[in-house]
Scaffold this motif. Sequence first.
Motif, mmCIF file in Angstrom:
data_model
loop_
_atom_site.group_PDB
_atom_site.id
_atom_site.type_symbol
_atom_site.label_atom_id
_atom_site.label_comp_id
_atom_site.label_asym_id
_atom_site.label_seq_id
_atom_site.Cartn_x
_atom_site.Cartn_y
_atom_site.Cartn_z
ATOM 1 N N MET A 234 4.730 -6.384 6.471
ATOM 2 C CA MET A 234 3.509 -5.686 6.088
ATOM 3 C C MET A 234 3.893 -4.488 5.234
ATOM 4 N N GLY B 278 -0.103 -14.373 1.127
ATOM 5 C CA GLY B 278 -0.336 -13.124 1.841
ATOM 6 C C GLY B 278 -1.802 -12.902 2.109
ATOM 7 N N ARG C 22 2.285 -1.365 2.122
ATOM 8 C CA ARG C 22 1.214 -0.612 1.468
ATOM 9 C C ARG C 22 1.193 -0.967 -0.019
ATOM 10 N N SER D 130 -0.161 -8.188 4.328
ATOM 11 C CA SER D 130 0.939 -8.895 4.978
ATOM 12 C C SER D 130 1.322 -10.051 4.067
ATOM 13 N N TYR D 131 2.582 -10.459 4.163
ATOM 14 C CA TYR D 131 3.114 -11.447 3.225
ATOM 15 C C TYR D 131 4.070 -12.361 3.974
ATOM 16 N N HIS E 119 -1.903 -13.151 9.721
ATOM 17 C CA HIS E 119 -2.145 -11.742 9.426
ATOM 18 C C HIS E 119 -2.604 -10.991 10.679
ATOM 19 N N SER F 86 -0.307 -8.254 12.630
ATOM 20 C CA SER F 86 -0.832 -6.893 12.769
ATOM 21 C C SER F 86 -0.657 -6.390 14.196
ATOM 22 N N VAL G 107 3.180 -5.689 14.656
ATOM 23 C CA VAL G 107 3.614 -4.454 14.000
ATOM 24 C C VAL G 107 3.165 -3.233 14.787
ATOM 25 N N CYS H 7 8.708 -12.327 6.651
ATOM 26 C CA CYS H 7 7.351 -11.797 6.571
ATOM 27 C C CYS H 7 7.394 -10.283 6.759
ATOM 28 N N THR I 118 -3.507 -2.405 2.355
ATOM 29 C CA THR I 118 -2.436 -2.900 3.198
ATOM 30 C C THR I 118 -2.421 -4.419 3.136
ATOM 31 N N CYS J 282 -4.669 -9.492 2.286
ATOM 32 C CA CYS J 282 -4.955 -8.073 2.110
ATOM 33 C C CYS J 282 -6.065 -7.629 3.050
ATOM 34 N N ASP J 283 -5.932 -6.408 3.560
ATOM 35 C CA ASP J 283 -7.017 -5.835 4.341
ATOM 36 C C ASP J 283 -8.164 -5.459 3.409
#
Length: 222
Positions: free
Chosen positions: A56, A137, A58, A147-148, A174, A178, A181, A54, A145, A139-140
């Motif tokens: 994160m 995943g 851009r 996460s996957y 996610h 977050s 990270v 996994c 951004t 997305c924000d």
Amino acid sequence: MPAVQNEANGLSVEERAVFFEVIEPTLSISNQEQFFRWTQTDLQRIFPHGMLACGMGRIGKEGVKARHVMGCNFPQEYLQTLQHPNGLMNSPILAKWMKERQPILFEPNYGITTNATQTAWLDNFRRFGLTNLAAHGQCDVGSKTASYYSFSGIPGPLSPRHACLLKLLVPHLHVALSRVVATLPAKAHKRAPLQPQLTGREKEVLKWLCDGRTNWENGVFS
């Protein structure tokens, strides 16, 4: 890219109860060790798997540029084959997810790709002992951004139930990832400027200047 049909189907009442028991501990996950410990214990109750990768990154016009990539039992060499020096991730599964934004279920027995890049990826997939992939995943807001999550070593054939579970699980993953990270050290993206290389004579003159000699004295004593 051939993929298993991934239409969602619902969970039973019993499975829903287990799901909430599994998800609740994610509220207290704050670091990488806790995150992977949870994936190896609680998460196995409802989504058994052998390995997880996994990260994160851009999202840009060229694709996804990874900022943090981590794995649990996942072959690190395989992950390295996916990441370009500029940070972009090169995976047909990730590319398919970027296009569809839906869970991707993949088993190599369903077919072999003919695209040269995808064929090379599939060779690595098999070389590192991967048997299947269930990926999704999140997305924000603004889709900048993401996460996957890529699960492998899933027992039995992949089914619509796996896709359904990914849709339910990934939003919670996610949020937890977050937080994880945010605790990781920032990566240095800029290199220190290169120092000019001086000759021996230039170093000697520089030392004299530091000792207070004038340019005229340097010329006399040289």
